[in-house]
Scaffold this motif. Structure first.
Motif, PDB file in Angstrom:
ATOM      1  N   TYR A   1       0.791  -1.263  -0.013  1.00  0.00           N
ATOM      2  CA  TYR A   1      -0.078  -0.054   0.010  1.00  0.00           C
ATOM      3  C   TYR A   1       0.776   1.347   0.219  1.00  0.00           C
ATOM      4  O   TYR A   1       0.605   2.163  -0.623  1.00  0.00           O
ATOM      5  CB  TYR A   1      -0.962  -0.094   1.323  1.00  0.00           C
ATOM      6  N   ILE A   2       1.985   1.284   0.783  1.00  0.00           N
ATOM      7  CA  ILE A   2       2.830   2.281   0.999  1.00  0.00           C
ATOM      8  C   ILE A   2       3.592   2.543  -0.295  1.00  0.00           C
ATOM      9  O   ILE A   2       3.951   3.513  -0.974  1.00  0.00           O
ATOM     10  CB  ILE A   2       3.537   2.484   2.128  1.00  0.00           C
ATOM     11  N   ASP A   3       3.986   1.440  -0.676  1.00  0.00           N
ATOM     12  CA  ASP A   3       5.308   1.504  -1.727  1.00  0.00           C
ATOM     13  C   ASP A   3       5.286   0.162  -2.674  1.00  0.00           C
ATOM     14  O   ASP A   3       5.950  -0.717  -2.207  1.00  0.00           O
ATOM     15  CB  ASP A   3       6.417   1.729  -1.363  1.00  0.00           C
ATOM     16  N   PRO A   4       4.622  -0.092  -3.932  1.00  0.00           N
ATOM     17  CA  PRO A   4       4.440  -1.518  -4.420  1.00  0.00           C
ATOM     18  C   PRO A   4       5.790  -1.765  -5.235  1.00  0.00           C
ATOM     19  O   PRO A   4       5.754  -2.580  -5.808  1.00  0.00           O
ATOM     20  CB  PRO A   4       3.204  -1.246  -5.167  1.00  0.00           C
ATOM     21  N   THR A   5       6.745  -0.881  -4.973  1.00  0.00           N
ATOM     22  CA  THR A   5       8.053  -1.129  -5.685  1.00  0.00           C
ATOM     23  C   THR A   5       8.878  -2.104  -4.842  1.00  0.00           C
ATOM     24  O   THR A   5      10.243  -2.350  -5.205  1.00  0.00           O
ATOM     25  CB  THR A   5       8.703   0.182  -6.253  1.00  0.00           C
ATOM     26  N   VAL A   6       8.772  -2.334  -3.657  1.00  0.00           N
ATOM     27  CA  VAL A   6       9.636  -2.937  -2.681  1.00  0.00           C
ATOM     28  C   VAL A   6       9.776  -4.332  -2.979  1.00  0.00           C
ATOM     29  O   VAL A   6       8.943  -5.058  -3.338  1.00  0.00           O
ATOM     30  CB  VAL A   6       9.062  -2.614  -1.246  1.00  0.00           C
TER      31      VAL A   6
ATOM     32  N   LYS B   1      13.209 -14.057  -2.072  1.00  0.00           N
ATOM     33  CA  LYS B   1      13.152 -12.870  -2.432  1.00  0.00           C
ATOM     34  C   LYS B   1      11.448 -12.742  -3.415  1.00  0.00           C
ATOM     35  O   LYS B   1      11.291 -13.454  -4.200  1.00  0.00           O
ATOM     36  CB  LYS B   1      14.370 -12.403  -3.604  1.00  0.00           C
ATOM     37  N   LYS B   2      11.159 -11.745  -2.924  1.00  0.00           N
ATOM     38  CA  LYS B   2       9.586 -11.389  -3.584  1.00  0.00           C
ATOM     39  C   LYS B   2       9.564  -9.968  -3.722  1.00  0.00           C
ATOM     40  O   LYS B   2       9.918  -9.228  -2.839  1.00  0.00           O
ATOM     41  CB  LYS B   2       8.411 -12.323  -2.780  1.00  0.00           C
ATOM     42  N   ARG B   3       8.664  -9.348  -4.511  1.00  0.00           N
ATOM     43  CA  ARG B   3       8.133  -8.374  -4.719  1.00  0.00           C
ATOM     44  C   ARG B   3       6.816  -8.168  -4.272  1.00  0.00           C
ATOM     45  O   ARG B   3       5.953  -9.144  -4.109  1.00  0.00           O
ATOM     46  CB  ARG B   3       7.892  -8.096  -6.411  1.00  0.00           C
ATOM     47  N   VAL B   4       6.407  -7.066  -3.544  1.00  0.00           N
ATOM     48  CA  VAL B   4       4.894  -6.787  -3.173  1.00  0.00           C
ATOM     49  C   VAL B   4       4.298  -6.064  -4.159  1.00  0.00           C
ATOM     50  O   VAL B   4       4.987  -5.551  -5.148  1.00  0.00           O
ATOM     51  CB  VAL B   4       5.155  -5.967  -1.971  1.00  0.00           C
ATOM     52  N   ASP B   5       2.906  -6.248  -4.128  1.00  0.00           N
ATOM     53  CA  ASP B   5       2.303  -5.538  -5.198  1.00  0.00           C
ATOM     54  C   ASP B   5       1.152  -4.832  -4.477  1.00  0.00           C
ATOM     55  O   ASP B   5       0.913  -4.650  -3.235  1.00  0.00           O
ATOM     56  CB  ASP B   5       1.371  -6.563  -6.032  1.00  0.00           C
ATOM     57  N   LEU B   6       0.693  -3.764  -5.164  1.00  0.00           N
ATOM     58  CA  LEU B   6      -0.554  -3.172  -4.625  1.00  0.00           C
ATOM     59  C   LEU B   6      -1.856  -3.893  -4.285  1.00  0.00           C
ATOM     60  O   LEU B   6      -2.327  -4.759  -5.147  1.00  0.00           O
ATOM     61  CB  LEU B   6      -0.994  -2.157  -5.904  1.00  0.00           C
ATOM     62  N   PRO B   7      -2.068  -4.095  -3.118  1.00  0.00           N
ATOM     63  CA  PRO B   7      -3.276  -5.062  -2.406  1.00  0.00           C
ATOM     64  C   PRO B   7      -4.303  -4.386  -2.904  1.00  0.00           C
ATOM     65  O   PRO B   7      -4.717  -3.633  -3.270  1.00  0.00           O
ATOM     66  CB  PRO B   7      -3.024  -4.761  -1.040  1.00  0.00           C
ATOM     67  N   GLU B   8      -5.281  -5.761  -3.180  1.00  0.00           N
ATOM     68  CA  GLU B   8      -6.596  -5.495  -3.641  1.00  0.00           C
ATOM     69  C   GLU B   8      -7.437  -4.973  -2.684  1.00  0.00           C
ATOM     70  O   GLU B   8      -8.382  -4.248  -2.902  1.00  0.00           O
ATOM     71  CB  GLU B   8      -7.101  -7.052  -4.358  1.00  0.00           C
ATOM     72  N   LYS B   9      -7.101  -5.398  -1.395  1.00  0.00           N
ATOM     73  CA  LYS B   9      -7.950  -5.033  -0.286  1.00  0.00           C
ATOM     74  C   LYS B   9      -6.885  -4.335   0.966  1.00  0.00           C
ATOM     75  O   LYS B   9      -6.258  -4.987   0.917  1.00  0.00           O
ATOM     76  CB  LYS B   9      -8.867  -6.223   0.232  1.00  0.00           C
ATOM     77  N   LEU B  10      -7.469  -3.512   1.390  1.00  0.00           N
ATOM     78  CA  LEU B  10      -6.788  -2.891   2.826  1.00  0.00           C
ATOM     79  C   LEU B  10      -7.781  -3.417   3.837  1.00  0.00           C
ATOM     80  O   LEU B  10      -8.867  -3.075   4.153  1.00  0.00           O
ATOM     81  CB  LEU B  10      -6.612  -1.452   2.726  1.00  0.00           C
ATOM     82  N   ILE B  11      -7.195  -4.374   4.815  1.00  0.00           N
ATOM     83  CA  ILE B  11      -8.100  -4.598   5.994  1.00  0.00           C
ATOM     84  C   ILE B  11      -7.462  -3.943   7.302  1.00  0.00           C
ATOM     85  O   ILE B  11      -6.302  -4.328   7.713  1.00  0.00           O
ATOM     86  CB  ILE B  11      -8.322  -5.998   6.160  1.00  0.00           C
ATOM     87  N   ASN B  12      -8.131  -2.896   7.906  1.00  0.00           N
ATOM     88  CA  ASN B  12      -7.390  -2.391   9.079  1.00  0.00           C
ATOM     89  C   ASN B  12      -6.130  -1.707   9.040  1.00  0.00           C
ATOM     90  O   ASN B  12      -5.273  -1.665  10.097  1.00  0.00           O
ATOM     91  CB  ASN B  12      -7.684  -3.482  10.427  1.00  0.00           C
TER      92      ASN B  12
ATOM     93  N   PRO C   1      -6.245   0.975  -9.917  1.00  0.00           N
ATOM     94  CA  PRO C   1      -4.854   0.823  -9.556  1.00  0.00           C
ATOM     95  C   PRO C   1      -3.853   1.742  -9.970  1.00  0.00           C
ATOM     96  O   PRO C   1      -2.875   2.106  -9.621  1.00  0.00           O
ATOM     97  CB  PRO C   1      -4.752  -0.601 -10.374  1.00  0.00           C
ATOM     98  N   GLU C   2      -4.270   2.427 -11.261  1.00  0.00           N
ATOM     99  CA  GLU C   2      -3.036   3.709 -11.806  1.00  0.00           C
ATOM    100  C   GLU C   2      -3.131   4.907 -10.887  1.00  0.00           C
ATOM    101  O   GLU C   2      -2.070   5.121 -10.523  1.00  0.00           O
ATOM    102  CB  GLU C   2      -3.682   3.717 -13.176  1.00  0.00           C
TER     103      GLU C   2
END
Length: 138
Positions: free
Chosen positions: A69-74, A87-98, A124-125
């Protein structure tokens, strides 16, 4: 400046310059009882400058949705015995819960305690999330 490598822990790399402090506090890293190195504005061929966070702890449950959510490039690297084992990349989450709270004072989450604050990714954009209960923007 010399920052030692870690033998067992987690490295958050490719953080957009300036986002490391937000990730640090939102993940609660300030409450950990271990070494945490936060390196800001490191030169990077790929990004120009970037931030890095090193967590010297064998076991730590990272909330990848907060990071995404903060930075999907991490990128998240798991280190064991001085070697990167995953090693994994994070993505923009589909849902934010709490992760964030709805700012609408008439939302059911403001009236009824204990209801999860849930936001759904609608654009998403532009990285727009909307409350699933009242449709307010995050």
């Amino acid at each position: 400046m010399k920052i030692d490598s870690i033998q067992n822990g987690i490295v958050l790399d490719h953080i957009t310059a300036g986002n490391a402090m937000k990730i640090y506090y939102d993940l609660g890293l300030d409450k950990l009882d271990c070494s945490v190195a936060l390196i800001q504005r490191v030169k990077s061929q790929k990004m120009g400058t970037k931030d890095i966070i090193k967590i010297d702890k064998d076991e730590y449950d990272l909330d990848l949705d907060v990071i995404g959510y903060i930075d999907p490039t991490v990128t998240v690297s798991i280190i064991k015995n001085g070697e990167t084992i995953e090693k994994k990349r994070v993505d923009l989450p589909e849902k934010l819960i709490n992760i964030k709270k709805c700012k609408n004072p008439r939302c059911i989450t403001a009236i009824e305690p204990g209801i999860d604050h849930i936001f759904k990714l609608t654009d998403p954009e532009k990285r727009i999330y909307r409350c699933i209960y009242c449709e307010a923007d995050k």
